[in-house]
Structure formats: C-alpha cells, structure tokens
Motif scaffolding. Structure first.
Motif, mmCIF file in Angstrom:
data_model
loop_
_atom_site.group_PDB
_atom_site.id
_atom_site.type_symbol
_atom_site.label_atom_id
_atom_site.label_comp_id
_atom_site.label_asym_id
_atom_site.label_seq_id
_atom_site.Cartn_x
_atom_site.Cartn_y
_atom_site.Cartn_z
ATOM 1 N N ILE A 1 -108.930 -30.281 -30.758
ATOM 2 C CA ILE A 1 -109.172 -30.826 -32.100
ATOM 3 C C ILE A 1 -108.086 -31.865 -32.353
ATOM 4 N N VAL A 2 -108.508 -33.106 -32.524
ATOM 5 C CA VAL A 2 -107.560 -34.215 -32.640
ATOM 6 C C VAL A 2 -107.579 -34.771 -34.067
ATOM 7 N N THR A 3 -106.398 -34.923 -34.644
ATOM 8 C CA THR A 3 -106.272 -35.584 -35.942
ATOM 9 C C THR A 3 -105.728 -36.985 -35.699
ATOM 10 N N THR B 1 -108.765 -40.355 -25.043
ATOM 11 C CA THR B 1 -109.284 -41.718 -24.916
ATOM 12 C C THR B 1 -110.754 -41.723 -24.494
ATOM 13 N N GLU B 2 -111.110 -40.840 -23.576
ATOM 14 C CA GLU B 2 -112.516 -40.784 -23.143
ATOM 15 C C GLU B 2 -113.396 -40.176 -24.233
ATOM 16 N N GLY B 3 -112.770 -39.464 -25.170
ATOM 17 C CA GLY B 3 -113.514 -38.876 -26.283
ATOM 18 C C GLY B 3 -113.780 -39.876 -27.396
ATOM 19 N N GLY B 4 -113.286 -41.105 -27.231
ATOM 20 C CA GLY B 4 -113.621 -42.145 -28.199
ATOM 21 C C GLY B 4 -112.569 -42.386 -29.264
ATOM 22 N N ILE B 5 -111.384 -41.840 -29.074
ATOM 23 C CA ILE B 5 -110.279 -42.136 -30.003
ATOM 24 C C ILE B 5 -109.375 -43.132 -29.298
ATOM 25 N N TYR B 6 -109.247 -44.304 -29.890
ATOM 26 C CA TYR B 6 -108.564 -45.395 -29.179
ATOM 27 C C TYR B 6 -107.176 -45.707 -29.750
ATOM 28 N N GLU B 7 -106.559 -44.722 -30.403
ATOM 29 C CA GLU B 7 -105.243 -44.960 -31.000
ATOM 30 C C GLU B 7 -104.105 -44.832 -29.999
ATOM 31 N N SER C 1 -105.184 -41.728 -39.322
ATOM 32 C CA SER C 1 -105.729 -41.847 -40.691
ATOM 33 C C SER C 1 -106.111 -40.475 -41.251
ATOM 34 N N GLY C 2 -105.877 -39.414 -40.475
ATOM 35 C CA GLY C 2 -106.117 -38.070 -40.989
ATOM 36 C C GLY C 2 -107.495 -37.498 -40.683
ATOM 37 N N GLU C 3 -108.304 -38.238 -39.949
ATOM 38 C CA GLU C 3 -109.632 -37.708 -39.582
ATOM 39 C C GLU C 3 -109.500 -36.727 -38.427
ATOM 40 N N GLN C 4 -110.301 -35.669 -38.475
ATOM 41 C CA GLN C 4 -110.284 -34.685 -37.405
ATOM 42 C C GLN C 4 -111.529 -34.819 -36.561
ATOM 43 N N GLN C 5 -111.351 -34.681 -35.265
ATOM 44 C CA GLN C 5 -112.487 -34.797 -34.352
ATOM 45 C C GLN C 5 -112.342 -33.764 -33.229
ATOM 46 N N ALA C 6 -113.411 -33.022 -32.962
ATOM 47 C CA ALA C 6 -113.408 -32.078 -31.841
ATOM 48 C C ALA C 6 -113.845 -32.829 -30.596
ATOM 49 N N ILE C 7 -113.041 -32.747 -29.550
ATOM 50 C CA ILE C 7 -113.337 -33.477 -28.312
ATOM 51 C C ILE C 7 -113.472 -32.501 -27.153
ATOM 52 N N PRO C 8 -114.662 -32.412 -26.546
ATOM 53 C CA PRO C 8 -114.822 -31.527 -25.396
ATOM 54 C C PRO C 8 -114.055 -32.080 -24.189
ATOM 55 N N PHE C 9 -113.584 -31.185 -23.339
ATOM 56 C CA PHE C 9 -112.885 -31.658 -22.144
ATOM 57 C C PHE C 9 -113.266 -30.840 -20.926
ATOM 58 N N THR C 10 -113.121 -31.477 -19.789
ATOM 59 C CA THR C 10 -113.293 -30.797 -18.507
ATOM 60 C C THR C 10 -111.916 -30.342 -18.054
ATOM 61 N N PRO C 11 -111.730 -29.037 -17.807
ATOM 62 C CA PRO C 11 -110.423 -28.573 -17.340
ATOM 63 C C PRO C 11 -109.960 -29.384 -16.125
ATOM 64 N N GLY C 12 -108.682 -29.711 -16.116
ATOM 65 C CA GLY C 12 -108.143 -30.518 -15.027
ATOM 66 C C GLY C 12 -107.829 -31.935 -15.463
ATOM 67 N N THR C 13 -108.479 -32.393 -16.541
ATOM 68 C CA THR C 13 -108.145 -33.719 -17.053
ATOM 69 C C THR C 13 -106.898 -33.590 -17.924
ATOM 70 N N THR C 14 -106.266 -34.712 -18.191
ATOM 71 C CA THR C 14 -105.090 -34.656 -19.062
ATOM 72 C C THR C 14 -105.537 -34.803 -20.518
ATOM 73 N N GLY D 1 -109.298 -25.174 -27.993
ATOM 74 C CA GLY D 1 -108.954 -25.042 -29.416
ATOM 75 C C GLY D 1 -107.609 -25.642 -29.768
ATOM 76 N N LEU D 2 -106.924 -26.234 -28.776
ATOM 77 C CA LEU D 2 -105.630 -26.884 -29.030
ATOM 78 C C LEU D 2 -105.789 -27.951 -30.113
ATOM 79 N N ARG D 3 -104.842 -27.961 -31.049
ATOM 80 C CA ARG D 3 -104.891 -28.959 -32.127
ATOM 81 C C ARG D 3 -103.731 -29.934 -31.948
ATOM 82 N N VAL D 4 -104.037 -31.204 -31.967
ATOM 83 C CA VAL D 4 -102.999 -32.216 -31.807
ATOM 84 C C VAL D 4 -103.195 -33.325 -32.836
ATOM 85 N N THR D 5 -102.087 -33.971 -33.165
ATOM 86 C CA THR D 5 -102.115 -35.108 -34.095
ATOM 87 C C THR D 5 -101.509 -36.305 -33.384
#
Ligand code: FES
Length: 106
Positions: free
Chosen positions: A5-7, A29-35, A10-23, A96-100
C-alpha cells in the motif's frame, strides 16, 4: 497476489500488487506511481527511491547496508523509517506493507 500500500506525496493511497522477488522500487514504478526517479536504476547509488516504511513489518525487512545508510544520511528527509526502496526485495511476508514516498530533496 500480495500487495503493498503506497501513499504518494500528495497523500493518495494505492494498493500495488507485486510478484515476490521484485524490489519495492520496481513494484512502485511498474505499478504506475512515477514519483520515484530511481535514477541509478536500483544499484544503491542515488537515493532518489527514498521511502518511509510504516511500522509493522520491520522484522521482515532486510537490514540497512553501509552504502544505503550513507546515502540516506545525505537526505534532508531522513527519518528512522527511511529506506531506499531498491534495496528491499519483496517477499510474501511483506504482503500488506505500507510505505510513503519521501519528499524530494532540494
Ligand atoms: S534507485 Fe538509486 S538508490 Fe535506489
């Protein structure tokens, strides 16, 4: 599929699925957050993939290397929860890791 779960800055939260083994940096970035500029491509030499990790998964995170610590030391936005997202390889245990996304250094 596990997710983080990425904040955004600007404070928006987005759940991003991942394949284990990726960083975490790749997942964000592959989840569409370009910050995250991730200028060095993930080789721990730029610190533009800086994030703050919420409490709760500390035990599952890899330890901070000397190189990562040195780069984070140069950030004006470092906190005790700072990590370089390219240095965190995601596993099922981090579901379920949450990061900002950290503020950008001037
Ligand atoms: S992408 Fe450069 S240190 Fe993480």
């Amino acid at each position: 599929m596990p997710e983080v779960i990425v904040t955004t800055r600007s404070g928006e939260q987005q759940a991003i699925p991942f394949t284990p083994g990726t960083t975490l940096m790749q997942a964000i970035t592959e989840g569409g957050i370009y910050e995250l500029q991730a200028l060095c491509g993930g080789v721990c030499s730029c610190a533009t993939c800086h994030v703050h990790i919420d409490a709760g998964h500390s035990a599952e995170l890899p330890t901070v290397s000397e190189d990562e610590d040195g780069l984070l030391a140069g950030s004006e936005h470092r906190s005790e929860r700072s990590r370089l997202s390219c240095q965190i390889r995601l596993t099922d245990a981090l579901d379920g890791l949450r990061v900002t996304i950290a503020a950008e250094d001037e």
